[in-house]
Design a protein around this motif. Structure first.
Motif, PDB file in Angstrom:
ATOM      1  N   ALA A 171       0.828  -1.207   0.000  1.00 11.61           N
ATOM      2  CA  ALA A 171       0.000   0.000   0.000  1.00 11.61           C
ATOM      3  C   ALA A 171       0.863   1.257   0.000  1.00 11.61           C
ATOM      4  O   ALA A 171       0.557   2.235  -0.702  1.00 11.61           O
ATOM      5  CB  ALA A 171      -0.927   0.001   1.214  1.00 11.61           C
ATOM      6  N   SER A 172       1.956   1.232   0.756  1.00 16.08           N
ATOM      7  CA  SER A 172       2.863   2.384   0.811  1.00 16.08           C
ATOM      8  C   SER A 172       3.535   2.618  -0.544  1.00 16.08           C
ATOM      9  O   SER A 172       3.684   3.762  -0.976  1.00 16.08           O
ATOM     10  CB  SER A 172       3.938   2.154   1.883  1.00 16.08           C
ATOM     11  OG  SER A 172       3.343   1.931   3.141  1.00 16.08           O
ATOM     12  N   VAL A 173       3.916   1.540  -1.208  1.00  9.15           N
ATOM     13  CA  VAL A 173       4.536   1.659  -2.541  1.00  9.15           C
ATOM     14  C   VAL A 173       3.538   2.230  -3.542  1.00  9.15           C
ATOM     15  O   VAL A 173       3.883   3.111  -4.356  1.00  9.15           O
ATOM     16  CB  VAL A 173       5.064   0.285  -3.016  1.00  9.15           C
ATOM     17  CG1 VAL A 173       5.503   0.351  -4.464  1.00  9.15           C
ATOM     18  CG2 VAL A 173       6.227  -0.172  -2.138  1.00  9.15           C
ATOM     19  N   ILE A 174       2.295   1.749  -3.489  1.00  7.20           N
ATOM     20  CA  ILE A 174       1.258   2.252  -4.404  1.00  7.20           C
ATOM     21  C   ILE A 174       1.018   3.740  -4.164  1.00  7.20           C
ATOM     22  O   ILE A 174       0.907   4.524  -5.119  1.00  7.20           O
ATOM     23  CB  ILE A 174      -0.056   1.450  -4.239  1.00  7.20           C
ATOM     24  CG1 ILE A 174       0.126   0.019  -4.755  1.00  7.20           C
ATOM     25  CG2 ILE A 174      -1.210   2.130  -4.980  1.00  7.20           C
ATOM     26  CD1 ILE A 174      -1.034  -0.905  -4.452  1.00  7.20           C
ATOM     27  N   TYR A 175       0.957   4.149  -2.893  1.00  7.86           N
ATOM     28  CA  TYR A 175       0.728   5.573  -2.596  1.00  7.86           C
ATOM     29  C   TYR A 175       1.909   6.422  -3.081  1.00  7.86           C
ATOM     30  O   TYR A 175       1.715   7.506  -3.636  1.00  7.86           O
ATOM     31  CB  TYR A 175       0.512   5.790  -1.097  1.00  7.86           C
ATOM     32  CG  TYR A 175       0.106   7.216  -0.791  1.00  7.86           C
ATOM     33  CD1 TYR A 175      -1.226   7.603  -0.821  1.00  7.86           C
ATOM     34  CD2 TYR A 175       1.059   8.199  -0.526  1.00  7.86           C
ATOM     35  CE1 TYR A 175      -1.605   8.909  -0.579  1.00  7.86           C
ATOM     36  CE2 TYR A 175       0.692   9.511  -0.286  1.00  7.86           C
ATOM     37  CZ  TYR A 175      -0.644   9.853  -0.312  1.00  7.86           C
ATOM     38  OH  TYR A 175      -1.008  11.161  -0.095  1.00  7.86           O
ATOM     39  N   LEU A 197      -4.650   1.189   0.087  1.00  4.05           N
ATOM     40  CA  LEU A 197      -4.738   0.039   0.992  1.00  4.05           C
ATOM     41  C   LEU A 197      -5.690  -1.017   0.429  1.00  4.05           C
ATOM     42  O   LEU A 197      -5.398  -2.221   0.488  1.00  4.05           O
ATOM     43  CB  LEU A 197      -5.207   0.493   2.375  1.00  4.05           C
ATOM     44  CG  LEU A 197      -5.341  -0.592   3.444  1.00  4.05           C
ATOM     45  CD1 LEU A 197      -4.005  -1.274   3.698  1.00  4.05           C
ATOM     46  CD2 LEU A 197      -5.886  -0.014   4.741  1.00  4.05           C
ATOM     47  N   TYR A 198      -6.800  -0.582  -0.145  1.00  2.00           N
ATOM     48  CA  TYR A 198      -7.765  -1.516  -0.745  1.00  2.00           C
ATOM     49  C   TYR A 198      -7.107  -2.262  -1.913  1.00  2.00           C
ATOM     50  O   TYR A 198      -7.255  -3.478  -2.046  1.00  2.00           O
ATOM     51  CB  TYR A 198      -8.995  -0.736  -1.221  1.00  2.00           C
ATOM     52  CG  TYR A 198     -10.034  -1.580  -1.923  1.00  2.00           C
ATOM     53  CD1 TYR A 198     -10.664  -2.638  -1.267  1.00  2.00           C
ATOM     54  CD2 TYR A 198     -10.383  -1.328  -3.246  1.00  2.00           C
ATOM     55  CE1 TYR A 198     -11.617  -3.416  -1.909  1.00  2.00           C
ATOM     56  CE2 TYR A 198     -11.338  -2.100  -3.897  1.00  2.00           C
ATOM     57  CZ  TYR A 198     -11.950  -3.138  -3.227  1.00  2.00           C
ATOM     58  OH  TYR A 198     -12.888  -3.913  -3.866  1.00  2.00           O
ATOM     59  N   ALA A 199      -6.362  -1.526  -2.732  1.00  4.01           N
ATOM     60  CA  ALA A 199      -5.661  -2.152  -3.863  1.00  4.01           C
ATOM     61  C   ALA A 199      -4.616  -3.149  -3.370  1.00  4.01           C
ATOM     62  O   ALA A 199      -4.450  -4.238  -3.942  1.00  4.01           O
ATOM     63  CB  ALA A 199      -5.004  -1.072  -4.716  1.00  4.01           C
ATOM     64  N   TYR A 228     -10.125   4.500  -6.146  1.00  2.99           N
ATOM     65  CA  TYR A 228      -9.464   3.220  -6.439  1.00  2.99           C
ATOM     66  C   TYR A 228      -9.471   2.940  -7.944  1.00  2.99           C
ATOM     67  O   TYR A 228      -8.439   2.557  -8.516  1.00  2.99           O
ATOM     68  CB  TYR A 228     -10.148   2.081  -5.687  1.00  2.99           C
ATOM     69  CG  TYR A 228      -9.832   0.720  -6.248  1.00  2.99           C
ATOM     70  CD1 TYR A 228      -8.580   0.148  -6.055  1.00  2.99           C
ATOM     71  CD2 TYR A 228     -10.773   0.018  -6.995  1.00  2.99           C
ATOM     72  CE1 TYR A 228      -8.275  -1.102  -6.588  1.00  2.99           C
ATOM     73  CE2 TYR A 228     -10.475  -1.220  -7.530  1.00  2.99           C
ATOM     74  CZ  TYR A 228      -9.237  -1.772  -7.321  1.00  2.99           C
ATOM     75  OH  TYR A 228      -8.930  -2.993  -7.861  1.00  2.99           O
ATOM     76  N   ARG A 229     -10.614   3.142  -8.591  1.00  4.89           N
ATOM     77  CA  ARG A 229     -10.699   2.887 -10.039  1.00  4.89           C
ATOM     78  C   ARG A 229      -9.756   3.813 -10.812  1.00  4.89           C
ATOM     79  O   ARG A 229      -9.096   3.383 -11.763  1.00  4.89           O
ATOM     80  CB  ARG A 229     -12.148   3.074 -10.520  1.00  4.89           C
ATOM     81  CG  ARG A 229     -13.063   1.924 -10.152  1.00  4.89           C
ATOM     82  CD  ARG A 229     -14.402   2.026 -10.868  1.00  4.89           C
ATOM     83  NE  ARG A 229     -15.148   3.205 -10.445  1.00  4.89           N
ATOM     84  CZ  ARG A 229     -15.970   3.244  -9.399  1.00  4.89           C
ATOM     85  NH1 ARG A 229     -16.141   2.155  -8.652  1.00  4.89           N
ATOM     86  NH2 ARG A 229     -16.632   4.347  -9.091  1.00  4.89           N
ATOM     87  N   TYR A 230      -9.677   5.067 -10.372  1.00  6.86           N
ATOM     88  CA  TYR A 230      -8.809   6.048 -11.049  1.00  6.86           C
ATOM     89  C   TYR A 230      -7.337   5.663 -10.901  1.00  6.86           C
ATOM     90  O   TYR A 230      -6.579   5.631 -11.878  1.00  6.86           O
ATOM     91  CB  TYR A 230      -9.070   7.439 -10.469  1.00  6.86           C
ATOM     92  CG  TYR A 230      -8.125   8.504 -10.964  1.00  6.86           C
ATOM     93  CD1 TYR A 230      -8.202   8.995 -12.267  1.00  6.86           C
ATOM     94  CD2 TYR A 230      -7.137   9.026 -10.131  1.00  6.86           C
ATOM     95  CE1 TYR A 230      -7.340   9.970 -12.725  1.00  6.86           C
ATOM     96  CE2 TYR A 230      -6.268  10.004 -10.573  1.00  6.86           C
ATOM     97  CZ  TYR A 230      -6.374  10.469 -11.870  1.00  6.86           C
ATOM     98  OH  TYR A 230      -5.496  11.437 -12.321  1.00  6.86           O
ATOM     99  N   ILE A 231      -6.931   5.336  -9.674  1.00  5.36           N
ATOM    100  CA  ILE A 231      -5.519   5.003  -9.398  1.00  5.36           C
ATOM    101  C   ILE A 231      -5.113   3.713 -10.110  1.00  5.36           C
ATOM    102  O   ILE A 231      -4.044   3.638 -10.724  1.00  5.36           O
ATOM    103  CB  ILE A 231      -5.295   4.877  -7.875  1.00  5.36           C
ATOM    104  CG1 ILE A 231      -5.215   6.261  -7.242  1.00  5.36           C
ATOM    105  CG2 ILE A 231      -4.021   4.115  -7.564  1.00  5.36           C
ATOM    106  CD1 ILE A 231      -5.037   6.236  -5.758  1.00  5.36           C
ATOM    107  N   GLU A 238      -3.669  -3.592 -12.933  1.00  2.91           N
ATOM    108  CA  GLU A 238      -4.176  -4.844 -13.503  1.00  2.91           C
ATOM    109  C   GLU A 238      -4.709  -5.785 -12.422  1.00  2.91           C
ATOM    110  O   GLU A 238      -4.195  -6.884 -12.203  1.00  2.91           O
ATOM    111  CB  GLU A 238      -3.071  -5.559 -14.297  1.00  2.91           C
ATOM    112  CG  GLU A 238      -2.585  -4.756 -15.499  1.00  2.91           C
ATOM    113  CD  GLU A 238      -1.477  -5.456 -16.251  1.00  2.91           C
ATOM    114  OE1 GLU A 238      -1.110  -6.578 -15.837  1.00  2.91           O
ATOM    115  OE2 GLU A 238      -0.984  -4.892 -17.232  1.00  2.91           O
ATOM    116  N   MET A 239      -5.748  -5.349 -11.752  1.00  2.00           N
ATOM    117  CA  MET A 239      -6.369  -6.152 -10.693  1.00  2.00           C
ATOM    118  C   MET A 239      -7.288  -7.216 -11.293  1.00  2.00           C
ATOM    119  O   MET A 239      -8.097  -6.922 -12.165  1.00  2.00           O
ATOM    120  CB  MET A 239      -7.184  -5.248  -9.764  1.00  2.00           C
ATOM    121  CG  MET A 239      -6.345  -4.286  -8.973  1.00  2.00           C
ATOM    122  SD  MET A 239      -5.263  -5.152  -7.822  1.00  2.00           S
ATOM    123  CE  MET A 239      -4.444  -3.734  -7.084  1.00  2.00           C
TER     124      MET A 239
END
Length: 333
Positions: A171-175, A197-199, A228-231, A238-239
């Protein structure tokens, strides 16, 4: 007449050098190719051999394609935790969950000296001022303050959800990626950190529903889903769709159902999903309906209200999915 000893030694050395030059020339000219003209990318992977030293060698020419990798580990060995702690000469590993990656120093909040003795009141007030300034100078600009607040939010929510540390790291890497790509502009820090975090939960295979995430967040469900959809689209995350079977153990545990019910619920999900019933359905509602159906079949009856409360879905959702599932299974209610 015997030649002087120095002359004989010189002749022997010259002969050894000539032999070495000839050997090197022979190695270079194997298969009629000059070693300087060889391109490692042209080699067939089957002709490459990995030695015990970690070197990758082309057998035919003897060319070293890849040398031994550097071992970043310690040069000492330890056989238990206490021995490892006593031999270690470094601090904690770097982590993405802290804005400075955990590299800055911190002043301990214990008002004791190096010997464990309490310090005087004058020293205590001095240390309090030092700690306050230490906290202030850890963030040099608005970007770092933004990151510090966001990562603390991720840590708080992750603790409330009870997810492992690997999820917090992801989550930290994604942010951080979203911050570097300037995706935060026009959106709340809380919203982006919750979406990250959700991702991360979905990426690590530890799914939490949007309802569960919104319960511990300071933003509503609609904003979390939109962000979430935007990010995920902008970062190309690619979820894959969440498998309802991943919710079964947790929901069954909270409802105190047996392994037999879990196994039956998984069977219902697999059979009905193969018939295309899962498409377009909420995975939490689908899993909840399968658990409800399995509890009835295994004589461990739970009410729709109990299952709905655990899965955080409505009773109407469970009824609709339940009817679809038992019809697909050919079971008469």
């Amino acid at each position: 007449m015997t030649r002087p000893t120095r002359q004989r030694d010189h002749d022997r050395q010259r002969m050894r050098d000539e032999d070495a030059d000839e050997t090197e020339t022979d190695a270079e000219e194997v298969a009629g190719v000059d070693a300087d003209e060889l391109d490692p990318e042209d080699f067939d992977p089957e002709d490459l051999t990995r030695t015990a030293d970690g070197e990758l060698i082309h057998e035919e020419t003897g060319l070293i394609v890849e040398e031994e990798q550097i071992d970043p580990g310690p040069e000492w060995r330890a056989f238990n935790h206490s021995e490892r702690q006593s031999k270690s000469r470094v601090g904690a590993p770097t982590t993405k969950t802290m804005h400075d990656k955990g590299l800055t120093t911190t002043i301990d909040w214990k008002d004791k000296d190096a010997y464990g003795r309490s310090i005087s009141s004058k020293k205590r007030s001095q240390m309090h001022r030092l700690r306050k300034w230490q906290e202030r100078i850890r963030t040099k600009d608005a970007g770092e303050r933004n990151l510090q607040f966001a990562l603390s939010e991720i840590d708080r929510m992750a603790s409330a959800l009870g997810v492992p540390r690997s999820v917090r790291e992801v989550a930290s890497v994604i942010y951080r990626r979203a911050l570097n790509e300037d995706l935060i502009r026009g959106r709340s820090i809380e919203g982006v950190s919750t979406a990250a975090l959700y991702a991360a939960c979905r990426k690590e295979g530890i799914p939490r529903s949007l309802e569960e995430i919104s319960d511990v967040s300071r933003v509503d469900r609609k904003e979390i889903g939109r962000t979430y959809r935007y990010i995920s689209q902008e970062l190309g995350l690619e979820m894959r769709p969440v498998d309802p079977k991943k919710y079964v153990p947790r929901f069954s545990s909270e409802l105190q159902l047996s392994e037999e019910v879990q196994s039956k619920a998984n069977e219902i999900i697999e059979t009905t999903a193969e018939q295309g019933l899962l498409s377009g359905k909420s995975p939490t509602g689908y899993a909840a309906a399968a658990i409800y159906a399995a509890s009835l079949l295994c004589n461990e009856k739970k009410t729709q209200r109990e299952v709905a409360d655990v899965a955080q879905v409505t009773e109407v959702t469970i009824r609709n999915r339940y009817q679809e599932q038992i019809e697909a299974m050919g079971i008469h209610a």
